[in-house]
Write an enzyme that holds these catalytic residues in place. Sequence first.
Site, PDB file in Angstrom:
ATOM      1  N   TYR A 130      18.659 -39.145  22.244  1.00  0.00           N
ATOM      2  CA  TYR A 130      19.617 -38.405  23.067  1.00  0.00           C
ATOM      3  C   TYR A 130      20.344 -37.401  22.187  1.00  0.00           C
ATOM      4  O   TYR A 130      21.012 -37.772  21.223  1.00  0.00           O
ATOM      5  CB  TYR A 130      20.604 -39.390  23.703  1.00  0.00           C
ATOM      6  CG  TYR A 130      21.748 -38.794  24.488  1.00  0.00           C
ATOM      7  CD1 TYR A 130      21.676 -37.526  25.072  1.00  0.00           C
ATOM      8  CD2 TYR A 130      22.926 -39.520  24.679  1.00  0.00           C
ATOM      9  CE1 TYR A 130      22.733 -37.008  25.798  1.00  0.00           C
ATOM     10  CE2 TYR A 130      23.991 -39.015  25.405  1.00  0.00           C
ATOM     11  CZ  TYR A 130      23.892 -37.761  25.953  1.00  0.00           C
ATOM     12  OH  TYR A 130      24.947 -37.239  26.677  1.00  0.00           O
ATOM     13  N   LYS A 158      16.228 -37.387  25.823  1.00  0.00           N
ATOM     14  CA  LYS A 158      17.134 -36.680  26.719  1.00  0.00           C
ATOM     15  C   LYS A 158      17.457 -35.352  26.052  1.00  0.00           C
ATOM     16  O   LYS A 158      18.258 -35.279  25.119  1.00  0.00           O
ATOM     17  CB  LYS A 158      18.408 -37.486  26.986  1.00  0.00           C
ATOM     18  CG  LYS A 158      19.389 -36.753  27.898  1.00  0.00           C
ATOM     19  CD  LYS A 158      20.542 -37.628  28.332  1.00  0.00           C
ATOM     20  CE  LYS A 158      21.505 -36.818  29.216  1.00  0.00           C
ATOM     21  NZ  LYS A 158      22.587 -37.642  29.790  1.00  0.00           N
TER      22      LYS A 158
END
Length: 299
Positions: A130, A158
Amino acid sequence: MLTPFTEANTIDYSGLERLIEWYIAGGADALFAVAQSSEMQFLTLDERVALARFVAKTAAGRLPVIASGHISASREDQLMELTSIAKTGVDGLVLVTNRLASGDQAGTDFTDNLTWLLDRLPKEMTLGLYECPAPFRRLLSDDELAFCADSGRFAVLKDVSCDLPTVQRRVRLVSGSPLTIVNANAAIAFDAMKSGAPGFTGVFTNFHPDLYKWLLTQHQKHSQLANELSVYLALAAMAEPMGYPKLAKLYHQRLGTFPCIASRAVNFDIRERFWALDALIDKIVEGQQSFRARIAAAG
């Protein structure tokens, strides 16, 4: 995921349970607990662990639950945090890129720190990445992304590049590996989906996950409606700077998901700072209702 709090500033688990059911009813394919939207930087480790455990237990295998929660500076402390989260029953651990290296894109500390963690984290645990924008956004280089893809340990990134050519390049780069790229920016969401990023993980999934899900799965059958919906979704998401995540909590208070909009990350009165905020949410809801009616009519 959001983390609802009580007026006493503790986690509202009754509200959290209703929120989980709302996500599932809205077509979510996975739940990302203990993330920036969850206000993880403002939760104690005990709260992060309890939060991940509760979400995993409540989801009860109906969809995967992934969680982050490593916020410390030292990799030894991060290992302790991640190992604690891994024991909660979640399906995957998400590593935050800015915790693994400085903002210097030319440094080699990312792969050194990542390798150190990979050698010590449970081998059977699925991992994610992420590019969390707090405390600073640290994007992966192509070489770093290739390293992660080639390791075979990672299932998802992400992506917070907020740049369509970057997303497209990354999709090509990880092709054939277990790693997938999921974009988090609403402005490029539709184009990213069409380019092979299989989903959307931006903050406005806290408002209308069902509309993003329809866009992902049905756009080829209804191209004109999908194009119009993508414009609405991008414009609605422009409200994000107006006190998110408290903004999303205000929306859920209106839905009855939970009663309190308290936020540890946003400690000011968002109605006072952002005038006509309720009227703006009214317009977002009006747009939701219009597109849901059109989608139902389209079949």
